[in-house]
Design a protein around this motif. Structure first.
Motif, PDB file in Angstrom:
ATOM      1  N   LEU A 160       1.012  -1.159   0.055  1.00  0.00           N
ATOM      2  CA  LEU A 160       0.097   0.216  -0.040  1.00  0.00           C
ATOM      3  C   LEU A 160       0.814   1.349  -0.054  1.00  0.00           C
ATOM      4  O   LEU A 160       0.552   2.306  -0.671  1.00  0.00           O
ATOM      5  N   GLU A 161       2.195   1.073   0.715  1.00  0.00           N
ATOM      6  CA  GLU A 161       2.979   2.370   0.685  1.00  0.00           C
ATOM      7  C   GLU A 161       3.564   2.634  -0.664  1.00  0.00           C
ATOM      8  O   GLU A 161       3.273   3.565  -1.092  1.00  0.00           O
ATOM      9  N   GLU A 162       3.699   1.620  -1.267  1.00  0.00           N
ATOM     10  CA  GLU A 162       4.384   1.783  -2.682  1.00  0.00           C
ATOM     11  C   GLU A 162       3.199   2.220  -3.690  1.00  0.00           C
ATOM     12  O   GLU A 162       3.425   2.966  -4.887  1.00  0.00           O
ATOM     13  N   GLN A 163       1.944   1.879  -3.481  1.00  0.00           N
ATOM     14  CA  GLN A 163       0.779   2.458  -3.964  1.00  0.00           C
ATOM     15  C   GLN A 163       0.508   4.115  -3.815  1.00  0.00           C
ATOM     16  O   GLN A 163      -0.523   4.497  -4.183  1.00  0.00           O
ATOM     17  N   GLY A 164       1.102   4.328  -2.811  1.00  0.00           N
ATOM     18  CA  GLY A 164       0.828   5.779  -2.240  1.00  0.00           C
ATOM     19  C   GLY A 164      -0.301   6.078  -1.249  1.00  0.00           C
ATOM     20  O   GLY A 164      -0.586   7.011  -0.986  1.00  0.00           O
ATOM     21  N   VAL A 165      -0.759   4.887  -0.739  1.00  0.00           N
ATOM     22  CA  VAL A 165      -1.708   4.775   0.427  1.00  0.00           C
ATOM     23  C   VAL A 165      -0.972   5.010   1.716  1.00  0.00           C
ATOM     24  O   VAL A 165      -0.305   4.244   2.254  1.00  0.00           O
ATOM     25  N   THR A 166      -1.161   6.128   2.326  1.00  0.00           N
ATOM     26  CA  THR A 166      -0.369   6.576   3.646  1.00  0.00           C
ATOM     27  C   THR A 166      -0.786   6.335   4.935  1.00  0.00           C
ATOM     28  O   THR A 166      -0.164   6.073   5.878  1.00  0.00           O
ATOM     29  N   GLU A 167      -2.396   6.220   4.991  1.00  0.00           N
ATOM     30  CA  GLU A 167      -2.905   5.732   6.162  1.00  0.00           C
ATOM     31  C   GLU A 167      -4.285   4.789   5.983  1.00  0.00           C
ATOM     32  O   GLU A 167      -5.496   4.874   5.911  1.00  0.00           O
ATOM     33  N   PRO A 168      -3.546   3.521   5.493  1.00  0.00           N
ATOM     34  CA  PRO A 168      -4.519   2.451   5.172  1.00  0.00           C
ATOM     35  C   PRO A 168      -5.224   1.887   6.657  1.00  0.00           C
ATOM     36  O   PRO A 168      -4.563   2.066   7.627  1.00  0.00           O
ATOM     37  N   THR A 169      -6.386   1.396   6.364  1.00  0.00           N
ATOM     38  CA  THR A 169      -7.134   0.867   7.323  1.00  0.00           C
ATOM     39  C   THR A 169      -6.726  -0.638   7.427  1.00  0.00           C
ATOM     40  O   THR A 169      -5.900  -1.264   6.816  1.00  0.00           O
ATOM     41  N   ALA A 170      -7.114  -1.132   8.643  1.00  0.00           N
ATOM     42  CA  ALA A 170      -6.620  -2.479   8.949  1.00  0.00           C
ATOM     43  C   ALA A 170      -7.126  -3.519   7.691  1.00  0.00           C
ATOM     44  O   ALA A 170      -6.620  -4.387   7.435  1.00  0.00           O
ATOM     45  N   GLU A 171      -8.349  -3.222   7.278  1.00  0.00           N
ATOM     46  CA  GLU A 171      -8.950  -4.139   6.546  1.00  0.00           C
ATOM     47  C   GLU A 171      -8.147  -3.842   4.959  1.00  0.00           C
ATOM     48  O   GLU A 171      -7.998  -5.035   4.156  1.00  0.00           O
ATOM     49  N   GLN A 172      -7.942  -2.689   4.838  1.00  0.00           N
ATOM     50  CA  GLN A 172      -7.034  -2.659   3.488  1.00  0.00           C
ATOM     51  C   GLN A 172      -5.710  -3.217   3.513  1.00  0.00           C
ATOM     52  O   GLN A 172      -5.018  -3.749   2.519  1.00  0.00           O
ATOM     53  N   THR A 173      -4.886  -3.172   4.716  1.00  0.00           N
ATOM     54  CA  THR A 173      -3.674  -3.671   4.983  1.00  0.00           C
ATOM     55  C   THR A 173      -3.937  -5.352   4.824  1.00  0.00           C
ATOM     56  O   THR A 173      -3.243  -5.807   4.050  1.00  0.00           O
ATOM     57  N   THR A 174      -4.890  -5.862   5.321  1.00  0.00           N
ATOM     58  CA  THR A 174      -5.309  -7.320   5.367  1.00  0.00           C
ATOM     59  C   THR A 174      -5.593  -7.770   3.833  1.00  0.00           C
ATOM     60  O   THR A 174      -4.801  -8.585   3.282  1.00  0.00           O
ATOM     61  N   GLN A 175      -6.047  -6.976   3.113  1.00  0.00           N
ATOM     62  CA  GLN A 175      -6.463  -7.408   1.906  1.00  0.00           C
ATOM     63  C   GLN A 175      -5.407  -7.364   0.697  1.00  0.00           C
ATOM     64  O   GLN A 175      -5.353  -8.146  -0.053  1.00  0.00           O
ATOM     65  N   ALA A 176      -4.576  -6.220   0.973  1.00  0.00           N
ATOM     66  CA  ALA A 176      -3.162  -6.169   0.346  1.00  0.00           C
ATOM     67  C   ALA A 176      -2.381  -7.682   0.511  1.00  0.00           C
ATOM     68  O   ALA A 176      -1.823  -7.918  -0.477  1.00  0.00           O
ATOM     69  N   GLY A 177      -2.300  -7.876   1.751  1.00  0.00           N
ATOM     70  CA  GLY A 177      -1.303  -8.912   2.155  1.00  0.00           C
ATOM     71  C   GLY A 177      -2.247 -10.188   1.530  1.00  0.00           C
ATOM     72  O   GLY A 177      -1.366 -10.983   0.989  1.00  0.00           O
ATOM     73  N   ILE A 178      -3.367 -10.471   1.536  1.00  0.00           N
ATOM     74  CA  ILE A 178      -3.898 -11.608   1.013  1.00  0.00           C
ATOM     75  C   ILE A 178      -3.759 -11.441  -0.537  1.00  0.00           C
ATOM     76  O   ILE A 178      -3.265 -12.782  -1.140  1.00  0.00           O
ATOM     77  N   ASP A 179      -3.746 -10.422  -1.210  1.00  0.00           N
ATOM     78  CA  ASP A 179      -3.412 -10.318  -2.895  1.00  0.00           C
ATOM     79  C   ASP A 179      -2.116 -10.885  -3.125  1.00  0.00           C
ATOM     80  O   ASP A 179      -1.883 -11.619  -3.791  1.00  0.00           O
ATOM     81  N   VAL A 180      -1.077 -10.458  -2.342  1.00  0.00           N
ATOM     82  CA  VAL A 180       0.296 -11.041  -2.375  1.00  0.00           C
ATOM     83  C   VAL A 180       0.192 -12.320  -2.175  1.00  0.00           C
ATOM     84  O   VAL A 180       0.816 -13.038  -3.107  1.00  0.00           O
ATOM     85  N   PHE A 181      -0.322 -12.975  -1.184  1.00  0.00           N
ATOM     86  CA  PHE A 181      -0.407 -14.458  -1.058  1.00  0.00           C
ATOM     87  C   PHE A 181      -0.942 -15.116  -1.920  1.00  0.00           C
ATOM     88  O   PHE A 181      -0.590 -16.292  -2.386  1.00  0.00           O
ATOM     89  N   ASN A 182      -2.086 -14.520  -2.610  1.00  0.00           N
ATOM     90  CA  ASN A 182      -2.963 -15.199  -3.475  1.00  0.00           C
ATOM     91  C   ASN A 182      -2.180 -15.242  -4.863  1.00  0.00           C
ATOM     92  O   ASN A 182      -2.273 -16.479  -5.655  1.00  0.00           O
ATOM     93  N   GLN A 183      -1.387 -14.322  -5.272  1.00  0.00           N
ATOM     94  CA  GLN A 183      -0.652 -14.312  -6.350  1.00  0.00           C
ATOM     95  C   GLN A 183       0.585 -15.056  -6.530  1.00  0.00           C
ATOM     96  O   GLN A 183       1.073 -15.503  -7.491  1.00  0.00           O
ATOM     97  N   TRP A 184       1.254 -15.276  -5.196  1.00  0.00           N
ATOM     98  CA  TRP A 184       2.474 -15.943  -5.228  1.00  0.00           C
ATOM     99  C   TRP A 184       2.486 -17.504  -5.818  1.00  0.00           C
ATOM    100  O   TRP A 184       3.399 -17.427  -6.472  1.00  0.00           O
ATOM    101  N   PRO A 185       1.472 -18.180  -5.907  1.00  0.00           N
ATOM    102  CA  PRO A 185       1.526 -19.376  -6.310  1.00  0.00           C
ATOM    103  C   PRO A 185       1.538 -19.342  -7.874  1.00  0.00           C
ATOM    104  O   PRO A 185       1.834 -20.371  -8.560  1.00  0.00           O
ATOM    105  N   ASN A 186       1.177 -18.282  -8.465  1.00  0.00           N
ATOM    106  CA  ASN A 186       1.245 -18.070 -10.037  1.00  0.00           C
ATOM    107  C   ASN A 186       2.666 -18.029 -10.462  1.00  0.00           C
ATOM    108  O   ASN A 186       2.958 -18.318 -11.729  1.00  0.00           O
ATOM    109  N   THR A 187       3.622 -17.861  -9.714  1.00  0.00           N
ATOM    110  CA  THR A 187       5.092 -17.755 -10.070  1.00  0.00           C
ATOM    111  C   THR A 187       6.149 -18.607  -9.166  1.00  0.00           C
ATOM    112  O   THR A 187       7.134 -18.555  -9.441  1.00  0.00           O
ATOM    113  N   HIS A 188       5.350 -19.566  -8.369  1.00  0.00           N
ATOM    114  CA  HIS A 188       6.185 -20.429  -7.514  1.00  0.00           C
ATOM    115  C   HIS A 188       5.362 -21.845  -7.358  1.00  0.00           C
ATOM    116  O   HIS A 188       4.233 -21.862  -7.638  1.00  0.00           O
TER     117      HIS A 188
END
Length: 225
Positions: free
Chosen positions: A142-170
């Motif tokens: 989110l910081e890389e995307q310019g989101v400076t004050e994310p909510t807990a829900e936004q933070t968790t969802q962004a992390g989930i997205d990373v975990f979900n995409q990881w198996p595409n390349t591993h």
């Protein structure tokens, strides 16, 4: 003495399904239970951890076939391995929340034999470990995307997205003997046997939910509790 409840679905399923929302799942090499990215988890290791975990949890509310405990262990080891590799990729380490959870698990395991404690603590703290890494990675994204004050829900969802995409390349490959397969994006217990169960006992052994009555008929070495 209180008794432990061992559920068929591990607790991390309720923690954002962290990491095991998969896009593909193949078969591991001989002697390898699971291949997760760059890490291979041997069948021997799974068996050892399963035995230690069963010893550490002590008395259960009802007996559980060891096969279900083994599935539970494979799911948790897989999640922890994936979370660890993602942590390395993003240059993060678990924080105080995780270590507080570890300390609680260590206290809970003090009465158990020393040789089983480490495996119990590792498995029992996997949910906290994955959630910690997931949230840290989410904040970085989110910081890389310019989101400076994310909510807990936004933070968790962004992390989930990373975990979900990881198996595409591993790689993520699981030995069919553990009865786990990608079902609609979730690593789930399924019948992966190539043979057909005929008798009632054989059919009971292929159930996707633990049957305490069936478990009680198994030899001690084939059940937990």
């Amino acid at each position: 003495m209180s008794k432990t409840r061992l559920t068929a679905a591990p607790t991390w399923v309720m923690v954002a399904l962290a990491g095991l929302l998969l896009t593909g799942c193949g078969s591991a090499s001989p002697g390898v239970a699971v291949k997760v990215g760059d890490e291979e988890i041997s069948t021997r290791h799974v068996d050892e951890v399963t035995s230690n975990y069963c010893t550490a949890v002590g008395e259960l509310e009802s007996a559980v076939p060891m096969g279900f405990v083994r599935q539970y262990v494979v799911q948790l080891l897989t999640l922890r391995s994936q979370a660890s590799q993602i942590a390395d990729e993003y240059g993060v380490e678990p924080g105080s929340t995780y270590y507080d959870d570890v300390a609680q698990r260590q206290t809970a395991a003090e009465a158990q034999p020393e040789e089983v404690r480490d495996d119990f603590v590792e498995l029992a703290s996997t949910s906290a470990y994955a959630q910690d890494i997931l949230d840290q990675v989410g904040r970085i994204v989110l910081e890389e995307q310019g989101v400076t004050e994310p909510t807990a829900e936004q933070t968790t969802q962004a992390g989930i997205d990373v975990f979900n995409q990881w198996p595409n390349t591993h790689d993520l490959e699981i030995d069919p003997r553990f009865g786990l397969r990608n079902v609609d994006g979730v690593l789930s217990a399924v019948d992966t046997n190539t043979s057909v169960a005929v008798g009632e006992t054989a059919k009971a052994g292929l159930a996707t939910e633990p049957d305490p009555a069936f478990a009680e008929t198994l030899p001690v070495s084939h059940r937990c509790g």
